[in-house]
Write a protein that holds these residues in place. Structure first.
Motif, PDB file in Angstrom:
ATOM      1  N   GLU A 242      -4.932  83.595  39.072  1.00  0.00           N
ATOM      2  CA  GLU A 242      -6.189  84.205  38.524  1.00  0.00           C
ATOM      3  C   GLU A 242      -5.641  85.531  37.920  1.00  0.00           C
ATOM      4  O   GLU A 242      -6.073  86.206  36.984  1.00  0.00           O
TER       5      GLU A 242
ATOM      6  N   GLN B 285     -13.277  76.206  36.388  1.00  0.00           N
ATOM      7  CA  GLN B 285     -14.004  77.331  36.452  1.00  0.00           C
ATOM      8  C   GLN B 285     -14.051  78.274  37.779  1.00  0.00           C
ATOM      9  O   GLN B 285     -13.993  79.288  38.031  1.00  0.00           O
ATOM     10  N   ARG B 286     -14.409  77.341  38.735  1.00  0.00           N
ATOM     11  CA  ARG B 286     -14.782  77.985  40.076  1.00  0.00           C
ATOM     12  C   ARG B 286     -13.226  78.370  40.636  1.00  0.00           C
ATOM     13  O   ARG B 286     -13.213  79.074  41.665  1.00  0.00           O
ATOM     14  N   GLN B 287     -12.086  77.689  40.314  1.00  0.00           N
ATOM     15  CA  GLN B 287     -11.102  77.933  41.048  1.00  0.00           C
ATOM     16  C   GLN B 287     -10.119  79.202  40.025  1.00  0.00           C
ATOM     17  O   GLN B 287      -9.247  79.424  40.489  1.00  0.00           O
TER      18      GLN B 287
ATOM     19  N   GLY C 228     -12.477  69.040  42.354  1.00  0.00           N
ATOM     20  CA  GLY C 228     -11.879  69.943  42.613  1.00  0.00           C
ATOM     21  C   GLY C 228     -10.235  69.961  43.051  1.00  0.00           C
ATOM     22  O   GLY C 228      -9.308  70.559  42.769  1.00  0.00           O
TER      23      GLY C 228
ATOM     24  N   GLU D 116     -23.646  72.003  48.227  1.00  0.00           N
ATOM     25  CA  GLU D 116     -24.233  73.353  48.130  1.00  0.00           C
ATOM     26  C   GLU D 116     -24.722  73.726  49.704  1.00  0.00           C
ATOM     27  O   GLU D 116     -25.061  74.913  49.829  1.00  0.00           O
TER      28      GLU D 116
ATOM     29  N   VAL E 212     -21.417  69.563  43.269  1.00  0.00           N
ATOM     30  CA  VAL E 212     -20.726  70.183  44.565  1.00  0.00           C
ATOM     31  C   VAL E 212     -21.688  70.450  45.785  1.00  0.00           C
ATOM     32  O   VAL E 212     -22.762  70.132  45.465  1.00  0.00           O
TER      33      VAL E 212
ATOM     34  N   GLN F 254     -16.077  72.343  35.415  1.00  0.00           N
ATOM     35  CA  GLN F 254     -16.640  73.399  36.233  1.00  0.00           C
ATOM     36  C   GLN F 254     -15.597  73.691  37.451  1.00  0.00           C
ATOM     37  O   GLN F 254     -15.758  74.684  38.092  1.00  0.00           O
ATOM     38  N   ALA F 255     -15.014  72.634  37.911  1.00  0.00           N
ATOM     39  CA  ALA F 255     -14.118  72.664  38.960  1.00  0.00           C
ATOM     40  C   ALA F 255     -12.889  73.689  38.629  1.00  0.00           C
ATOM     41  O   ALA F 255     -12.629  74.493  39.314  1.00  0.00           O
TER      42      ALA F 255
ATOM     43  N   LYS G 298     -14.353  66.142  47.421  1.00  0.00           N
ATOM     44  CA  LYS G 298     -14.318  66.872  46.332  1.00  0.00           C
ATOM     45  C   LYS G 298     -13.215  66.313  45.178  1.00  0.00           C
ATOM     46  O   LYS G 298     -12.326  67.276  45.081  1.00  0.00           O
TER      47      LYS G 298
END
Length: 305
Positions: A4, A34-36, A296, A141, A139, A31-32, A293
């Motif tokens: 990142e 994006q989360r990482q 992910g 939650e 995911v 989205q996976a 997952k």
């Protein structure tokens, strides 16, 4: 150096054939990713009708614009009609990574990454990433409520024949063996129209909260999966089995009559062999939920430096 810190922003272009199931896979991966990443990740969906092959060939030769919002870092395609456009966009933007979420019709080496369900029988080597089932945007939650059950019904398909008596019997057993549970039942577009009338005529139906698919808003079933401790799914609804696993539910399968054996039906049998699903109708005998997952895991692979 963490990833990142290196990436300031990332733009993902999804070449879309307009099919909801294909879009779900692409969204799951986006989205996976994006989360990482701590960086801004943007997503652009472009329909294949807006990407004529001739215009992509012309753009490659002349280095002209193809109408994207910005230069993509990743180009994702799902569906046979998207593959050529993904390849050509990769030629227009040679620094971009091309990702196809299916067994492609072209040589695998022509794409940077090929993500294929393992039931397709392709070996995992080179640029191939194998997954258990198709990717999805769900995911876990962590909101599952003890003794809350969801029953999700499918219908006839090219692999399964609907057997009303088997389904009714399974529902009755789920009710009888889980008296202390809250049980929600929903249908799908493939469920025979007369089925709910026949179900409601049974005395045990009074123990069910019934929500016909026609009366549920978009996203309703995914929200119910987040709240359910366990989900029972008819065997024909293969994608829903994987979605329930991804949501972190215990998963039971209501077995049906198979019309044929193929890679899809064998994938369900393998989940049973791996003790990820079960055919029991008793909540406390279902196999424990697992950390499922797949989106992910693929995102981690794609983002690796």
């Amino acid at each position: 150096m963490p990833l990142e810190w290196v990436i300031e922003y990332m733009h993902i272009v999804y070449v879309s054939d307009g099919k909801a199931g294909h879009r779900s896979q692409a969204l799951g991966l986006y989205q996976a990713m994006q989360r990482q990443s701590a960086s801004e990740v943007t997503f652009e969906e472009v329909l294949i009708e807006n990407l004529p092959v001739w215009s992509l060939v012309f753009a490659f030769g002349k280095k002209t614009s193809v109408g994207l919002q910005q230069v993509p870092d990743y180009i994702i395609g799902v569906g046979s009609h998207t593959q050529l456009r993904v390849l050509l966009l990769g030629k227009v933007f040679p620094q971009t990574k091309t990702v196809i979420l299916m067994k492609p019709n072209f040589p695998f080496a022509w794409f940077d990454h090929v993500v294929i369900p393992e039931h397709d029988g392709v070996p995992e080597k080179g640029n191939v990433i194998l997954t258990q089932g198709a990717l999805n945007p769900i995911v876990n939650e962590g909101r599952h409520q003890e003794n809350r059950i969801l029953i999700a019904l499918g219908g006839s398909s090219k692999r399964h024949q609907w057997d009303e008596q088997k389904v009714l019997s399974a529902i009755e057993q789920i009710v009888e063996k889980n008296r202390n549970s809250e049980i929600i039942l929903t249908t799908s577009r493939r469920t025979p129209k007369e089925f709910l009338d026949h179900l409601k005529a049974k005395p045990y139906s009074e123990s069910l909260q019934i929500f016909p698919v026609e009366h549920t808003p978009q996203g309703w079933i995914f929200e119910e999966m987040q709240k359910a401790e366990a989900v029972w799914v008819t065997e024909d609804s293969v994608s829903m089995i994987y979605e329930a696993l991804t949501a972190g539910c215990k998963v039971g399968v209501i077995e049906g009559d198979r019309l044929k054996e193929d890679r899809i039906t064998r994938s369900v049998s393998k989940l049973d062999e791996q003790k990820l699903i079960s055919s029991t109708t008793q909540l406390d005998k279902l196999v424990a939920a697992t950390a499922f997952k797949e989106a992910g895991r693929v995102a981690t692979y794609l983002l690796a430096p």
